[in-house]
Design an enzyme around this catalytic site. Structure first.
Site, PDB file in Angstrom:
ATOM      1  N   ARG A  93       0.858  -1.183   0.000  1.00  0.00           N
ATOM      2  CA  ARG A  93       0.000   0.000   0.000  1.00  0.00           C
ATOM      3  C   ARG A  93       0.896   1.235   0.000  1.00  0.00           C
ATOM      4  NH1 ARG A  93      -2.938   2.935   4.562  1.00  0.00           N
ATOM      5  NH2 ARG A  93      -3.914   4.524   3.296  1.00  0.00           N
ATOM      6  N   HIS A 182      -7.846   7.095  -0.426  1.00  0.00           N
ATOM      7  CA  HIS A 182      -8.839   6.020  -0.240  1.00  0.00           C
ATOM      8  C   HIS A 182      -9.222   5.345  -1.561  1.00  0.00           C
ATOM      9  CE1 HIS A 182     -10.350   7.771   3.818  1.00  0.00           C
ATOM     10  NE2 HIS A 182      -9.475   6.805   4.017  1.00  0.00           N
ATOM     11  N   HIS A 210     -16.494   6.888   2.373  1.00  0.00           N
ATOM     12  CA  HIS A 210     -15.585   6.028   3.142  1.00  0.00           C
ATOM     13  C   HIS A 210     -15.387   6.709   4.496  1.00  0.00           C
ATOM     14  CE1 HIS A 210     -12.012   3.273   3.650  1.00  0.00           C
ATOM     15  NE2 HIS A 210     -11.910   4.128   4.657  1.00  0.00           N
ATOM     16  N   LEU A 211     -16.039   6.166   5.517  1.00  0.00           N
ATOM     17  CA  LEU A 211     -16.009   6.802   6.835  1.00  0.00           C
ATOM     18  C   LEU A 211     -15.292   5.903   7.836  1.00  0.00           C
ATOM     19  CD1 LEU A 211     -19.779   7.935   6.898  1.00  0.00           C
ATOM     20  CD2 LEU A 211     -17.807   9.148   5.916  1.00  0.00           C
ATOM     21  N   GLY A 212     -14.081   6.267   8.178  1.00  0.00           N
ATOM     22  CA  GLY A 212     -13.319   5.510   9.186  1.00  0.00           C
ATOM     23  C   GLY A 212     -12.616   6.519  10.054  1.00  0.00           C
ATOM     24  N   GLY A 214      -9.880   7.895   9.096  1.00  0.00           N
ATOM     25  CA  GLY A 214      -9.781   8.862   7.994  1.00  0.00           C
ATOM     26  C   GLY A 214     -11.061   8.728   7.190  1.00  0.00           C
ATOM     27  N   ARG A 243      -8.187  14.369  12.154  1.00  0.00           N
ATOM     28  CA  ARG A 243      -7.818  15.409  11.174  1.00  0.00           C
ATOM     29  C   ARG A 243      -8.951  16.422  11.038  1.00  0.00           C
ATOM     30  NH1 ARG A 243      -6.748  11.086   6.963  1.00  0.00           N
ATOM     31  NH2 ARG A 243      -4.918  10.024   7.785  1.00  0.00           N
ATOM     32  N   ASP A 284     -12.769   7.702  18.810  1.00  0.00           N
ATOM     33  CA  ASP A 284     -13.423   6.414  18.569  1.00  0.00           C
ATOM     34  C   ASP A 284     -14.939   6.653  18.490  1.00  0.00           C
ATOM     35  OD1 ASP A 284     -14.763   3.922  18.946  1.00  0.00           O
ATOM     36  OD2 ASP A 284     -12.885   3.082  19.699  1.00  0.00           O
ATOM     37  N   GLY A 332     -14.913   1.735   8.697  1.00  0.00           N
ATOM     38  CA  GLY A 332     -15.329   1.283  10.029  1.00  0.00           C
ATOM     39  C   GLY A 332     -16.623   1.919  10.516  1.00  0.00           C
ATOM     40  N   ASN A 336     -20.517   0.170  10.182  1.00  0.00           N
ATOM     41  CA  ASN A 336     -21.030  -0.234  11.498  1.00  0.00           C
ATOM     42  C   ASN A 336     -22.002   0.722  12.167  1.00  0.00           C
ATOM     43  OD1 ASN A 336     -19.473  -2.756  12.110  1.00  0.00           O
ATOM     44  ND2 ASN A 336     -17.778  -1.368  11.681  1.00  0.00           N
ATOM     45  N   GLU A 386      -9.420  -3.346   1.504  1.00  0.00           N
ATOM     46  CA  GLU A 386      -8.316  -2.725   0.770  1.00  0.00           C
ATOM     47  C   GLU A 386      -7.198  -3.725   0.493  1.00  0.00           C
ATOM     48  OE1 GLU A 386      -8.506   0.499   3.772  1.00  0.00           O
ATOM     49  OE2 GLU A 386      -7.868   1.784   2.124  1.00  0.00           O
TER      50      GLU A 386
HETATM   51  P1  ADP Z   1      -9.071   3.495   9.576  1.00  0.00           P
HETATM   52  O1  ADP Z   1      -9.339   4.772   8.855  1.00  0.00           O
HETATM   53  O2  ADP Z   1      -8.043   3.611  10.652  1.00  0.00           O
HETATM   54  O3  ADP Z   1      -8.891   2.306   8.659  1.00  0.00           O
HETATM   55  P2  ADP Z   1     -11.561   2.157  10.273  1.00  0.00           P
HETATM   56  O4  ADP Z   1     -12.114   2.120   8.900  1.00  0.00           O
HETATM   57  O5  ADP Z   1     -11.115   0.882  10.885  1.00  0.00           O
HETATM   58  O6  ADP Z   1     -10.408   3.234  10.407  1.00  0.00           O
HETATM   59  O7  ADP Z   1     -12.677   2.828  11.204  1.00  0.00           O
HETATM   60  C1  ADP Z   1     -12.414   3.111  12.536  1.00  0.00           C
HETATM   61  C2  ADP Z   1     -13.636   3.816  13.085  1.00  0.00           C
HETATM   62  O8  ADP Z   1     -14.780   2.951  12.976  1.00  0.00           O
HETATM   63  C3  ADP Z   1     -13.490   4.186  14.556  1.00  0.00           C
HETATM   64  O9  ADP Z   1     -13.944   5.508  14.772  1.00  0.00           O
HETATM   65  C4  ADP Z   1     -14.441   3.225  15.233  1.00  0.00           C
HETATM   66  O10 ADP Z   1     -14.963   3.757  16.409  1.00  0.00           O
HETATM   67  C5  ADP Z   1     -15.513   3.079  14.175  1.00  0.00           C
HETATM   68  N1  ADP Z   1     -16.361   1.911  14.457  1.00  0.00           N
HETATM   69  C6  ADP Z   1     -16.020   0.607  14.483  1.00  0.00           C
HETATM   70  N2  ADP Z   1     -17.071  -0.159  14.873  1.00  0.00           N
HETATM   71  C7  ADP Z   1     -18.104   0.696  15.117  1.00  0.00           C
HETATM   72  C8  ADP Z   1     -19.456   0.552  15.550  1.00  0.00           C
HETATM   73  N3  ADP Z   1     -19.955  -0.648  15.828  1.00  0.00           N
HETATM   74  N4  ADP Z   1     -20.205   1.665  15.672  1.00  0.00           N
HETATM   75  C9  ADP Z   1     -19.706   2.886  15.406  1.00  0.00           C
HETATM   76  N5  ADP Z   1     -18.447   3.093  14.992  1.00  0.00           N
HETATM   77  C10 ADP Z   1     -17.640   2.023  14.849  1.00  0.00           C
END
Ligand code: ADP
Length: 412
Positions: A93, A182, A210-212, A214, A243, A284, A332, A336, A386
């Site tokens: 990556r 992404h 794409h919500l994580g 990042g 960020r 988180d 993430g 979720n 990914e």
């Molecule tokens: P990264 O960008 O590091 O790859 P991820 O795609 O793994 O991140 O997403 C991480 C985010 O997803 C964190 O904010 C985490 O709290 C959130 N997340 C994971 N599981 C849940 C859930 N069940 N409900 C709400 N948010 C979640």
């Protein structure tokens, strides 16, 4: 046909070994806290009789070379892997491919040098990834290696989407423009979404969220990216875990004048202590949702600002695309958080977007459709992968270069 994928960071290396025959994961793991006495390797592999075995080792790993050696040793304990001769290739990556890298690229001395030259554009992300490549070349000699760039999927952006309104010299000389990130994830989920809809990707207009930790939004027309919210770096666009996202650049000059902090310190704050963490002290999303639900005002505001920033991009990309077939949630949070999905789509009935609360709540992480039957726009959850996409791009690149002819002709 086995392919290894590495994702190297400044203090960690994540990896996954795929059997590309059935795309199954034979082994995976992560070595964290590189550079410290208590570095930790977590390694998991499938057992021939079924099931998985997990090992955890904590000992000093002072640099990436030692980390790669440890990972190699752990892999050799895996019954599904004897040695590097079994590897068709290794995919890495890479965060930033600049303007030079528009597709996954076979790594040789020249490409590695060209990747190194991109460091000024991505000083926070590229150097560790280059180190990972260097060490993988040393640890797995003779195995072809491919760099897969997060920016590559967005090389199709038209100039009116990628140019910034700054003097032309900044673009010509310093390569200041929108690149977007992404891309590997987005490329994967748009194919998944098309499959789920039973449609040809070429016929679809999609908004991908794409919500994580990042986060970014992208407008994808016919499988081709036409705009995205991240910019020259991953700092721009949506509010993220740590960020800041979009920010008036004048705020940075103001802060430099007022706080006495150095450019590096401020860059660090905007990348690591801003976003949701800056707003409510946490990044988180599970914690933030729990605290917001319990009445914590800072967490409620952080959630409001996060959702609002996404909603604005949905509106913008709706206008850019003209017609939208689906909104795709991934990452993430996207996969979720039913709450975030519900709130992003709330009040968008006028745009033909109607989420079914029951389907949304019941949607498994593996994905599904969460819109009402009458919704003009489909709303989908797609689980991104990914690493698998990098493995597939690696195979595709090797195929293109004829590196894998013997394997494709069935010798292994
Ligand atoms: P990264 O960008 O590091 O790859 P991820 O795609 O793994 O991140 O997403 C991480 C985010 O997803 C964190 O904010 C985490 O709290 C959130 N997340 C994971 N599981 C849940 C859930 N069940 N409900 C709400 N948010 C979640």
């Amino acid at each position: 046909m086995k392919v290894m994928v590495f994702n190297s960071g400044s203090s960690s290396i994540k990896y996954r070994l795929f059997d590309m025959g059935d795309r199954s994961v034979l082994a995976s793991g992560m070595l964290e806290r590189i550079g410290e006495e208590d570095a930790c390797l977590e390694h998991e592999y499938v057992l021939p009789a079924g099931g998985r075995h997990r090992i955890t080792r904590t000992h000093p790993v002072l640099h990436h070379r030692e980390a790669m050696r440890q990972i190699n040793a752990a892999l050799r304990e895996t019954e599904a892997y004897r040695d590097a001769s079994e590897l068709l290739g290794i995919g890495h990556r890479m965060a930033h491919g600049g303007e030079a890298f528009r597709e996954p690229t076979l790594i040789d001395g020249r490409t590695l040098e060209a990747i190194r030259r991109l460091t000024p554009l991505a000083p926070l992300h590229n150097p560790a990834m280059v180190t990972g490549i260097d060490e993988a070349l040393a640890a797995f000699p003779g195995v072809p290696q491919v760099a897969v760039f997060d920016t590559a999927f967005h090389h199709t952006l038209p100039p009116h989407a990628y140019r910034y309104a700054v003097p032309r010299e900044f673009f010509d000389r310093y390569h200041v423009r929108r690149y977007g990130f992404h891309g590997t994830s987005i490329r994967y989920v748009v194919k998944q979404a098309a499959r789920r809809m039973g449609r040809d990707l070429a016929s679809l207009n999609l908004i991908v969220l794409h919500l994580g930790n990042g986060s970014s939004a992208a407008a994808v027309r016919g499988g081709v990216s036409i705009d995205t919210s991240m910019g020259m770096t991953p700092l721009a666009g949506l509010v993220m875990g740590t960020r800041c996202g979009d920010l008036d650049p004048a705020a940075v000059f103001h802060l430099l004048r007022q706080t006495g902090e150095s450019r590096e310190q401020l860059e660090d704050v905007l990348n690591k202590d801003s976003g949701m963490r800056g707003l409510c002290g946490r990044n988180d999303m599970r914690e933030i949702q729990r605290l917001a639900g319990a009445g914590d005002a800072d967490s409620q505001l952080a959630l409001d600002i996060f959702v609002y920033s996404i909603k604005k991009y949905v509106g913008a990309y709706y206008a850019v695309l003209g017609r939208v077939d689906a909104i795709v949630f991934t990452g993430g949070i996207g996969e979720n958080s039913a709450l975030v999905r519900e709130r992003v789509c709330e009040g968008l009935d006028g745009l033909g977007i109607a989420v079914d609360p029951a389907k949304n709540d019941a949607c498994p992480r593996t994905g599904g459709a969460i819109h009402r039957d009458f919704s003009r726009v489909a709303v989908l959850v797609e689980s991104t992968d990914e690493q698998l996409e990098i493995a597939e791009q690696t195979v595709e690149t090797l195929r293109r270069h004829g590196e894998a002819t013997h394997l494709f002709s069935g010798c292994k």
